[in-house]
Motif scaffolding. Structure first.
Motif: not given
Length: 204
Positions: A100-112
């Motif tokens: 499973a994934l941790p509750a509330g996990l989020r991934c993000f990046g820039t450019e773009p």
């Protein structure tokens, strides 16, 4: 006897005041008086400047690393990264679970700029150009202490695969540091495309 007592005291002082489990993980502030605050310092020492404070009832604080002594945890506060005493942080139970994934996990990046937010058996990926929902399948290595994950994302028009690896990661926009690095390969119109970024278990 005196030398034996001195040796025991020395060993006790040498041991970490607390032990963090699998990092990154979420912690709650604990043991801080109601009218006080937990200091976040520039370096893992009480003599370092205070760069931020955490409220005595603060919850969901992400600790991404510890110092060599195991007494201090690296946390984000505002746009900065600093160190808080683990003596006053209590780890939330079962943040990482096998398969499973941790509750509330989020991934993000820039450019773009992009973001990926898993929600149970689905995930939503957004960018300034578009947003899409996917069916989500999570893969791991079958070891509870290993946070490496692979995410397989599919919908009717596109697919994507993301890897999540324990590694200090900068968002490229601030002095914050995160404990997970991600690579996302997206397949769709225009051929495959690779984006990189960080993931956080601190919740939304």
């Amino acid at each position: 006897m005196r030398h034996r007592i001195a040796a025991v005291v020395f060993m006790a002082l040498a041991l970490p005041a607390t032990a963090a489990g699998i990092l990154p993980s979420r912690f709650d502030v604990s043991g801080v008086a109601g009218g006080d605050a937990l200091n976040v310092r520039a370096e893992p020492t009480t003599s370092a400047p205070v760069i931020a404070t955490l409220a005595p009832d603060a919850r969901g604080i992400e600790v991404v690393a510890t110092d060599p002594s195991g007494r201090w945890g690296r946390v984000n506060a505002g746009e900065a990264s600093g160190w808080a005493s683990l003596h006053y942080l209590r780890e939330e139970p079962d943040v990482w679970k096998e398969g499973a994934l941790p509750a509330g996990l989020r991934c993000f990046g820039t450019e773009p700029f992009w973001s990926l937010v898993p929600e149970g058996a689905t995930a939503r990926m957004e960018s300034p150009e578009a947003s899409a929902s996917f069916e989500l399948k999570t893969l791991d290595l079958g070891h509870p202490s290993n946070q490496r994950r692979a995410l397989v994302l599919t919908n009717q028009t596109a697919t994507a695969t993301a890897t999540i690896t324990p590694q200090l990661c900068s968002d490229g926009m601030s002095d914050r540091l995160f404990g997970l690095e991600t690579l996302v390969v997206m397949h769709g119109e225009g051929g495959p495309r690779l984006v990189t970024g960080c993931c956080s278990v601190a919740g939304r």
